[in-house]
Design a protein around this motif. Structure first.
Motif, short mmCIF file in Angstrom:
data_model
loop_
_atom_site.label_atom_id
_atom_site.label_comp_id
_atom_site.label_asym_id
_atom_site.label_seq_id
_atom_site.Cartn_x
_atom_site.Cartn_y
_atom_site.Cartn_z
N ALA A 1 0.83 -1.20 0.00
CA ALA A 1 0.00 0.00 0.00
C ALA A 1 0.87 1.25 0.00
CB ALA A 1 -0.93 -0.01 1.22
N HIS A 2 1.96 1.24 0.77
CA HIS A 2 2.87 2.37 0.83
C HIS A 2 3.53 2.58 -0.54
CE1 HIS A 2 5.52 5.23 2.85
NE2 HIS A 2 6.53 4.70 2.19
N TYR A 3 3.91 1.49 -1.18
CA TYR A 3 4.53 1.55 -2.51
C TYR A 3 3.57 2.17 -3.52
CZ TYR A 3 6.73 -0.07 -6.84
OH TYR A 3 7.30 -0.13 -8.08
N THR A 4 2.31 1.71 -3.49
CA THR A 4 1.31 2.21 -4.44
C THR A 4 1.04 3.70 -4.23
OG1 THR A 4 0.27 0.03 -4.54
CG2 THR A 4 -1.04 1.90 -5.27
N ALA A 5 0.92 4.10 -2.95
CA ALA A 5 0.65 5.50 -2.66
C ALA A 5 1.80 6.39 -3.11
CB ALA A 5 0.39 5.68 -1.16
N LEU A 6 3.03 5.94 -2.89
CA LEU A 6 4.20 6.72 -3.31
C LEU A 6 4.29 6.79 -4.83
CD1 LEU A 6 7.20 5.81 -0.96
CD2 LEU A 6 6.06 8.01 -1.23
N ALA A 7 3.97 5.69 -5.50
CA ALA A 7 4.02 5.68 -6.96
C ALA A 7 3.07 6.70 -7.56
CB ALA A 7 3.71 4.28 -7.47
N GLU A 8 1.90 6.87 -6.93
CA GLU A 8 0.94 7.86 -7.40
C GLU A 8 1.40 9.27 -7.08
OE1 GLU A 8 -2.72 6.81 -5.60
OE2 GLU A 8 -3.02 4.99 -6.81
N LEU A 9 2.01 9.42 -5.90
CA LEU A 9 2.45 10.75 -5.47
C LEU A 9 3.72 11.19 -6.20
CD1 LEU A 9 1.91 13.04 -3.41
CD2 LEU A 9 3.42 11.85 -1.83
N CYS A 10 4.62 10.24 -6.50
CA CYS A 10 5.90 10.55 -7.14
C CYS A 10 6.04 9.70 -8.41
CB CYS A 10 7.06 10.29 -6.19
SG CYS A 10 6.92 11.09 -4.58
N PRO A 11 5.35 10.07 -9.47
CA PRO A 11 5.37 9.23 -10.69
C PRO A 11 6.75 9.14 -11.33
CG PRO A 11 4.28 11.34 -11.10
CD PRO A 11 4.48 11.26 -9.62
N ASP A 12 7.66 10.05 -11.03
CA ASP A 12 9.00 10.02 -11.64
C ASP A 12 9.98 9.15 -10.85
OD1 ASP A 12 8.13 11.75 -13.63
OD2 ASP A 12 8.71 13.54 -12.50
N ALA A 13 9.58 8.66 -9.70
CA ALA A 13 10.48 7.84 -8.87
C ALA A 13 10.70 6.48 -9.52
CB ALA A 13 9.89 7.66 -7.48
N THR A 14 11.91 5.96 -9.35
CA THR A 14 12.23 4.64 -9.89
C THR A 14 11.66 3.55 -8.99
OG1 THR A 14 14.31 4.42 -8.70
CG2 THR A 14 14.37 5.57 -10.83
N THR A 15 11.59 2.34 -9.55
CA THR A 15 11.11 1.20 -8.75
C THR A 15 12.00 0.99 -7.53
OG1 THR A 15 10.19 0.12 -10.70
CG2 THR A 15 10.63 -1.27 -8.78
N GLY A 16 13.31 1.13 -7.72
CA GLY A 16 14.24 0.96 -6.60
C GLY A 16 14.01 1.97 -5.50
N GLN A 17 13.74 3.22 -5.88
CA GLN A 17 13.48 4.25 -4.88
C GLN A 17 12.20 3.96 -4.11
OE1 GLN A 17 13.61 7.55 -7.64
NE2 GLN A 17 15.50 8.33 -6.73
N LEU A 18 11.17 3.53 -4.84
CA LEU A 18 9.89 3.23 -4.18
C LEU A 18 10.02 2.05 -3.24
CD1 LEU A 18 7.51 3.65 -7.25
CD2 LEU A 18 7.83 5.25 -5.37
N VAL A 19 10.74 1.02 -3.66
CA VAL A 19 10.93 -0.16 -2.80
C VAL A 19 11.73 0.21 -1.56
CG1 VAL A 19 12.07 -2.40 -2.64
CG2 VAL A 19 10.72 -1.83 -4.67
N ALA A 20 12.80 1.00 -1.75
CA ALA A 20 13.63 1.40 -0.61
C ALA A 20 12.83 2.23 0.39
CB ALA A 20 14.84 2.19 -1.10
#
Length: 222
Positions: free
Chosen positions: A35-54
């Protein structure tokens, strides 16, 4: 009723104004990270997968440590002020041990234990649940870059309002802490923090209907 990490029920209830988004501390950690990953992906669409996972892993690790230390509630809040400022921040409610004895004396000992530092204000205030020590402090918080998938660290200026209230019949205390980076909304932030602390109760709710919106509390610092 709040529940400690041990599963033991605590005689602690709290109410929050609108605009608060609690994290389910009883949820499966993997589901919470997704859920945290999904929320961040929506909030920061330019973030990489690695950044979101970290970031998701770092948040879950930090949350786990807080729960071990007595955290019973964690939420973020977003509210718009009368001046059209967006007041954002986080709210934490924790339970900690306190010296046995008169609960009315605890707020004074809590203040004495808190060091006097620049940009720190301390007081004892009366809330519906009893006397409380309140500390408002400005501080620089270091954020590890690993939370965002980058090297190094960054520093953020944060204002925190923390209330300490003693349970009336057990040698424990509840700590309510709100923090924000929006210094421009100082008055609204202190009123909000006081309102949340005033929502703490050590007795169960009655059958009386709860109003949809609580009145604005008065800041202990004017």
């Amino acid at each position: 009723m709040a529940t400690a990490d041990s599963g033991r029920l605590l005689p602690l209830w709290y109410t929050l104004p609108e605009g608060f988004r609690p994290v389910d501390l009883s949820a499966d950690p993997e589901e919470r990270m997704e859920a945290h990953y999904t929320a961040l992906a929506e909030l920061c669409p330019d973030a990489t997968t690695g950044q979101l996972v970290a970031s998701a892993l770092g948040f879950e690790a930090a949350l786990g440590r807080l729960v071990e230390d007595g955290l019973v509630h964690f939420s973020s809040f977003v509210l718009r002020t009368d001046d059209d400022l967006l007041l954002t921040g986080i709210c934490q409610i924790s339970v900690t041990g306190r010296p046995a004895g008169d609960p009315h004396l605890y707020p004074h000992s809590a203040l004495r234990a808190h060091p006097d530092q620049p940009d720190t204000h301390k007081a004892v205030v009366e809330l519906p649940s009893g006397l409380a020590a309140v500390v408002v402090a400005d501080q620089a918080v270091t954020v590890p870059g690993t939370l965002f998938g980058v090297e190094g660290e960054s520093t953020s200026a944060v204002r925190t309002a923390t209330f300490h209230l003693a349970f009336p019949r057990i040698p424990q205390a509840v700590v309510v802490s709100l923090s924000t980076e929006i210094f421009e909304a100082e008055e609204e932030f202190l009123e909000l923090a006081t309102l949340v602390a005033a929502g703490i109760s050590f007795t169960g709710p009655t059958s009386a209907p709860v109003p949809k919106s609580a009145p604005v509390a008065v800041s202990p610092f004017g």
